[in-house]
Motif scaffolding. Structure first.
Motif, PDB file in Angstrom:
ATOM      1  N   GLU A   1       3.817  -0.587   6.748  1.00 13.98           N
ATOM      2  CA  GLU A   1       2.688  -0.893   6.011  1.00 13.98           C
ATOM      3  C   GLU A   1       1.923  -1.392   7.025  1.00 13.98           C
ATOM      4  O   GLU A   1       0.543  -2.083   6.831  1.00 13.98           O
ATOM      5  CB  GLU A   1       2.901  -2.035   5.206  1.00 13.98           C
ATOM      6  N   HIS A   2       1.892  -1.319   8.554  1.00  9.04           N
ATOM      7  CA  HIS A   2       0.838  -1.690   9.585  1.00  9.04           C
ATOM      8  C   HIS A   2       0.514  -0.478  10.498  1.00  9.04           C
ATOM      9  O   HIS A   2       1.498   0.112  11.027  1.00  9.04           O
ATOM     10  CB  HIS A   2       1.833  -2.754  10.216  1.00  9.04           C
TER      11      HIS A   2
ATOM     12  N   GLU B   1      -6.757  -4.905  -6.679  1.00 13.31           N
ATOM     13  CA  GLU B   1      -6.409  -5.353  -5.053  1.00 13.31           C
ATOM     14  C   GLU B   1      -7.674  -5.445  -4.349  1.00 13.31           C
ATOM     15  O   GLU B   1      -8.853  -5.004  -4.831  1.00 13.31           O
ATOM     16  CB  GLU B   1      -5.780  -4.269  -4.363  1.00 13.31           C
TER      17      GLU B   1
ATOM     18  N   ASP C   1      -6.469  -8.988   0.335  1.00 15.14           N
ATOM     19  CA  ASP C   1      -4.978  -8.870   0.348  1.00 15.14           C
ATOM     20  C   ASP C   1      -4.653  -7.704   1.659  1.00 15.14           C
ATOM     21  O   ASP C   1      -3.724  -7.985   2.239  1.00 15.14           O
ATOM     22  CB  ASP C   1      -4.593  -7.835  -0.851  1.00 15.14           C
ATOM     23  N   ARG C   2      -5.575  -6.894   1.893  1.00 21.74           N
ATOM     24  CA  ARG C   2      -5.356  -6.053   2.988  1.00 21.74           C
ATOM     25  C   ARG C   2      -6.747  -5.744   3.508  1.00 21.74           C
ATOM     26  O   ARG C   2      -7.800  -6.189   3.158  1.00 21.74           O
ATOM     27  CB  ARG C   2      -4.730  -4.598   2.847  1.00 21.74           C
TER      28      ARG C   2
ATOM     29  N   ALA D   1      -3.782  -3.270   7.802  1.00 13.97           N
ATOM     30  CA  ALA D   1      -2.397  -3.879   7.457  1.00 13.97           C
ATOM     31  C   ALA D   1      -2.889  -5.075   6.258  1.00 13.97           C
ATOM     32  O   ALA D   1      -3.917  -5.182   6.002  1.00 13.97           O
ATOM     33  CB  ALA D   1      -1.936  -4.760   8.705  1.00 13.97           C
ATOM     34  N   ASP D   2      -1.865  -5.786   5.965  1.00 12.18           N
ATOM     35  CA  ASP D   2      -2.024  -6.732   4.932  1.00 12.18           C
ATOM     36  C   ASP D   2      -2.672  -7.919   5.895  1.00 12.18           C
ATOM     37  O   ASP D   2      -2.593  -8.146   6.952  1.00 12.18           O
ATOM     38  CB  ASP D   2      -0.903  -7.290   4.449  1.00 12.18           C
TER      39      ASP D   2
ATOM     40  N   LEU E   1      -9.611  -4.925  -0.834  1.00 10.14           N
ATOM     41  CA  LEU E   1      -9.454  -4.447   0.818  1.00 10.14           C
ATOM     42  C   LEU E   1     -10.829  -4.896   1.525  1.00 10.14           C
ATOM     43  O   LEU E   1     -11.800  -4.625   1.222  1.00 10.14           O
ATOM     44  CB  LEU E   1      -9.461  -2.850   0.655  1.00 10.14           C
TER      45      LEU E   1
ATOM     46  N   MET F   1       0.826  -1.175   0.007  1.00 10.56           N
ATOM     47  CA  MET F   1      -0.018   0.060  -0.040  1.00 10.56           C
ATOM     48  C   MET F   1       0.698   1.132  -0.046  1.00 10.56           C
ATOM     49  O   MET F   1       1.789   1.410   0.744  1.00 10.56           O
ATOM     50  CB  MET F   1      -1.000   0.058   1.201  1.00 10.56           C
TER      51      MET F   1
END
Length: 348
Positions: A321-322, A43, A232-233, A246-247, A45, A1
């Motif tokens: 990315e978290h 993606e 994916d996330r 997050a992922d 989400l 992301m």
């Protein structure tokens, strides 16, 4: 992301500090209160949370389908391929719905009109947005129904919604959603009314359609089993705000926020014997009377001294990315992250 401080040409939907309030006799209900996230091309989400957390209102705000009164989008931006669609006139927004953003609603019986056949309902968006007619329109409708795995589409297109099974009706709603090749597809709990077998088939169908078209999917659900298969996330919502982002692997393997942990723990595990299912104690706060500090503090299992009842927590990047809503009830090492810039701070 891509973070809120960066840019990426793959980002098709960029929601910035979105706020949607409802004016009621009890007070102002802050249904969506500063939500920011990005969605890339191809993606998926997942947006998860309890009922009333703001998931569906977020999606309706993006589509600008909030009933007014009593609802109002009071702030923020929704950038669709770089264009802020909150600034469009209603006439221009009608051109966006169904063409650039598609939507699959939770209940196909209310999404479909009982007095029109399937041909009319799938063809409506194609006539409005693509200008199709005659044999070209019919051929495209058949192609759309075939894409969503409806058998004998030439025959079934003449049926009415009541003549189809629940799974078939949901497939028709999916065909309407993708008929004009949208950049973004919002799926609002589309498998809730389906049995487990049909649900699995429908999820595979969405995956296949995404592989074929590259559409970005915003998948709203309360089912972490679906999240594990589809997303994916993941963005976890509570009381109108995102508390963790997050992922999908990170969310399951290393959740930081106490609410995320509680949601995952409430999912029964087949390999474990248990006498009682885990639950989240207490009730979500009234959205017209939110506490000044952490909205989850009252329900958090942590000791009282570790909770923050006064400071409104912000979403910060605690690991690459978290993103986690920073508060004593989500991250014990509060001071360690206090210097970080909150996600979307530049939009507020």
């Amino acid at each position: 992301m891509t973070t809120s401080n960066g840019s990426n040409s793959d980002v098709v939907l960029d929601v910035r500090d979105l706020r949607t309030y409802f004016v009621t006799r009890w007070g102002v209900v802050k249904a969506v209160d500063g939500v920011s996230f990005q969605l890339k091309r191809g993606e998926t989400l997942g947006i998860v949370g309890e009922s009333g957390s703001g998931k569906s209102v977020t999606s309706l705000s993006i589509m600008r389908l909030i009933p007014s009164p009593p609802g109002h989008i009071v702030g923020g931006q929704v950038l669709l391929e770089g264009e802020d669609i909150l600034q469009l006139s209603e006439g221009d927004m009608e051109k966006v719905r169904g063409s650039r953003i598609g939507m699959v609603l939770q209940d196909p019986m209310t999404a479909l009109n009982p007095v029109f056949d399937i041909e009319d309902q799938v063809g409506e968006a194609l006539k409005i947005h693509k200008g199709f007619g005659g044999e070209v329109l019919k051929d495209t409708i058949v192609d759309m129904l075939r894409k969503v795995r409806i058998p004998a589409p030439e025959v079934r297109m003449r049926d009415y919604p009541h003549q189809l099974s629940g799974g078939m009706r949901q497939r028709v709603v999916g065909a309407i959603g993708i008929s004009c090749d949208p950049a973004v597809l919002i799926a609002d709990e589309p498998t809730t009314s389906l049995d487990v077998t049909i649900q699995a088939q429908y999820l595979r169908l969405l995956n296949d359609l995404q592989q074929e078209t590259g559409v970005a999917i915003m998948f709203i659900t309360h089912d972490f089993g679906i999240v594990a298969k589809m997303c994916d996330r993941v963005a976890v919502m509570y009381a109108g705000r995102i508390v963790e982002l997050a992922d999908v692997r990170t969310i399951f393997n290393d959740p930081k926020h106490e609410y995320t942990k509680a949601l995952i723990n409430s999912v029964p595990k087949l390999e474990e014997k248990t006498g009682r299912l885990a639950q989240i104690d207490g009730q979500p706060p009234q959205l017209y009377n939110l506490p000044p500090g952490d909205a989850f503090a009252e329900r958090s299992p942590l000791p009282t001294e570790d909770k923050d009842f006064q400071i409104r927590p912000e979403l910060v990047e605690v690991e690459p990315e978290h993103w986690v809503q920073l508060s004593h009830s989500s991250v014990a090492e509060f001071d360690k992250y206090a210097h970080l810039v909150p996600y979307g701070a530049e939009y507020k």
